[in-house]
Write an enzyme that holds these catalytic residues in place. Structure first.
Site, mmCIF file in Angstrom:
data_model
loop_
_atom_site.group_PDB
_atom_site.id
_atom_site.type_symbol
_atom_site.label_atom_id
_atom_site.label_comp_id
_atom_site.label_asym_id
_atom_site.label_seq_id
_atom_site.Cartn_x
_atom_site.Cartn_y
_atom_site.Cartn_z
ATOM 1 N N THR A 94 15.894 -3.270 -7.464
ATOM 2 C CA THR A 94 14.527 -2.815 -7.231
ATOM 3 C C THR A 94 13.472 -3.847 -7.626
ATOM 4 O OG1 THR A 94 15.200 -0.522 -7.537
ATOM 5 C CG2 THR A 94 12.854 -1.000 -7.767
ATOM 6 N N LYS A 176 8.019 4.590 -9.548
ATOM 7 C CA LYS A 176 8.617 3.638 -10.491
ATOM 8 C C LYS A 176 7.581 2.620 -10.961
ATOM 9 C CE LYS A 176 13.289 3.740 -8.511
ATOM 10 N NZ LYS A 176 14.379 2.901 -7.941
ATOM 11 N N ASP A 304 15.795 5.877 -2.742
ATOM 12 C CA ASP A 304 16.697 5.246 -3.705
ATOM 13 C C ASP A 304 17.361 6.280 -4.597
ATOM 14 O OD1 ASP A 304 17.525 2.601 -5.095
ATOM 15 O OD2 ASP A 304 16.691 3.778 -6.751
#
Length: 563
Positions: A94, A176, A304
């Site tokens: 990521t 995130k 994800d």
């Protein structure tokens, strides 16, 4: 100095509420994509760049589901479609992937070699360092970091535009922290990510009224609970259970238990909240209102999370992508309603691979979970037994497993380091799950590769994500089909991170109203995105700024790289 935030007009707040993304039945509420025939694209630069990352959105998923996209994705498919985009490097995680999207350079230059790396000599018990962590802050740990962009070595597009004109607004949102930070960079006006029970920001900043409003909306949604999400008819072929150890995957429908944030964060509803937060940011910051181009980075994380928990080929991923299509449709409709001239790029930080248990059923019996023997502690024990060398402080080896980077412990003499390295390399090369092994010295001697990424050798892929200051002393690449999980469990059955094309290939799509569409199968790279957008907004930078090249994204005789 950042411009002061404009006051939020009540009509805009009302509009934001009316366009809320938090409904569980998004697929039934979103308008269809606009017709293909539109006015010619304006000659002037767009007032807003919307840079979208869909975490773990592989080119394979894009190809599998694109015929079913009719809303947000459907609109983008009218633009410039590059189905063979590449995160060219080997470290398909990521943080490295997001670091390439708006910097235009590989991880070897961004310095973001992994989600986490090790510093064996660091003065704390946990030698792991998180990619957006300020490890010098005594309060910070990799699991509870004090978030900072300090590790990012390259400027983002937003950074460069703000350097040219401080009136540019550079903002980002994601579930995130690492995604939002890597896409926005150092000089930012607003950066938000979801932590615990709401969106938050850097330690030295306060959340704004827009964030408070979105967090309140999320709290109300979670408190109320919701039933399972609808299953599109075309998902029937993938709607069946697959056994993994003592549980199954393949049939989950994302019910929202009242008051339970963990079920909220497990699936598509958090993507919807991320889209909602993006529009609140546009309103609060006044983005796209003047002739100075702004940059809004939005990373949708839930593809994800669904991929890790359930793999790519079950009903869960089918539901996730249908919901994301609707969320994107609402985002674009909200921008349209505000009359903003905007351009969109959508790509991904990396691809992904399905759970080996399902792959074994579907014609790939060689797919397997990685052996625990390739994890750091097991490797250290084997090397210590072979050489008789133990660590003078801490561990002998750190890393290994799915990351590929292995670090030698602190305090070893030069001779011991040589002996340990040789033993480790021999051990790895003898392992049937390992495809290639390289030392840091071998990689330092190579130039970062150029040319078609599909043709890069293994060592070239590894070199593109190698930073001598942060990468391991030894790097191992597992064979195709080896999934970097040694012990699958509920919520963690599939992953990415390999140097193989199922993890490297991602779609890259550009869209602007009136732009002539095109389908271009040539292999391109995510490092091409920044120079392409720079040309679109008239930003000129010195040669060598980017590893990538400008892509002409107008399918007509017009050349968007010649502006």
């Amino acid at each position: 100095m950042r411009p002061a935030l404009p006051k939020i007009a009540l009509p805009l707040l009302a509009l934001a509420t009316a366009l809320s993304f938090t409904s569980p039945a998004l697929a039934d509420e979103t308008p269809a994509a606009p017709p293909a025939a539109e006015a010619a694209a304006p000659a002037a630069p767009p007032r807003l760049i919307v840079a979208i990352s869909v975490d773990q959105f592989s080119a394979d998923l894009f190809a599998q589901y694109r015929e079913h996209f009719s809303k947000g994705f459907g609109r983008l498919l009218q633009g410039a479609v590059f189905p063979s985009g590449y995160q060219s490097h080997a470290a398909t995680e990521t943080c490295p992937g997001h670091s390439t999207l708006l910097t235009g350079v590989h991880p070897s230059r961004t310095g973001i070699v992994a989600n986490n790396w090790y510093v064996p000599g660091i003065g704390r018990a946990d030698k792991k360092v998180y990619c957006v962590e300020d490890e010098t802050n005594p309060k910070s740990t990799p699991k509870k970091p004090v978030v900072s962009p300090g590790h990012l070595k390259a400027p983002t597009l937003g950074d460069l535009l703000k350097k040219r004109n401080p009136a540019t607004i550079n903002a980002a949102v994601s579930a995130k922290d690492r995604a939002a930070v890597m896409m926005s960079g150092h000089d930012t006006d607003a950066v938000y990510w979801f932590d615990g029970k709401g969106f938050t920001t850097f330690e030295d900043r306060k959340i704004t009224p827009a964030v408070k409003a979105e967090n309140a909306a999320v709290a109300a949604l979670v408190d109320a609970g919701n039933g399972p999400l609808p299953v599109p008819g075309y998902c029937g072929a993938v709607d069946h259970a697959v056994k993994v150890k003592d549980f199954t995957i393949g049939t989950y429908r994302f019910p929202q238990q009242a008051g339970d944030y963990s079920t909220f964060k497990r699936g598509p509803r958090l993507d919807a909240a991320t889209g909602d937060m993006a529009i609140r940011m546009v309103d609060e910051l006044g983005m796209g209102k003047d002739a100075v181009p702004d940059v809004l980075s939005v990373s949708f994380s839930q593809t994800d999370r669904v991929g890790h928990a359930f793999g790519h080929e079950g009903v869960e991923m089918c539901i996730q992508l249908a919901q994301l299509d609707a969320t994107l449709g609402k985002l674009f409709a909200a921008l349209d309603a505000r009359g903003i001239d905007y351009a969109v790029v959508l790509s991904a930080d990396h691809g992904g691979f399905d759970a080996p248990d399902r792959l074994n059923q579907q014609g790939y019996p060689a797919a397997k979970y990685i052996s625990p023997a390739l994890e750091g502690d097991a490797l250290a024990a084997a090397v210590s037994k072979e050489t008789g060398i133990t660590a003078p402080q801490g561990k002998l080896l750190y890393g290994g497993g799915s990351s590929g980077d292995i670090y030698l412990g602190a305090g070893l003499t030069k001779a011991q380091r040589k002996t340990v390295t040789e033993a480790l390399v021999a051990l790895l090369k003898a392992n049937p799950e390992v495809d290639a092994v390289y030392t840091a010295d071998e990689l330092k001697a190579l130039q970062v590769p150029h040319g078609d990424p599909q043709d890069w050798t293994m060592i070239e892929r590894v070199r593109a994500s190698f930073d001598p200051e942060r990468s391991g002393d030894v790097l191992m690449m597992t064979k195709r089909g080896v999934v970097g999980i040694s012990d699958p469990e509920q919520g963690h059955t599939a992953t990415h991170g390999s140097p193989w094309d199922y993890d490297r290939r991602v779609p890259i799509v550009f869209w602007r109203k009136g732009m002539a569409g095109e389908e271009q199968p040539v292999p391109v790279e995510t490092v091409d995105i920044a120079p392409t957008l720079a040309a679109l907004v008239g930003l000129k930078e010195p040669a060598g700024t980017w590893d990538g090249r400008c892509l002409d994204i107008d399918g007509s005789e017009a050349d968007t790289c010649a502006r």
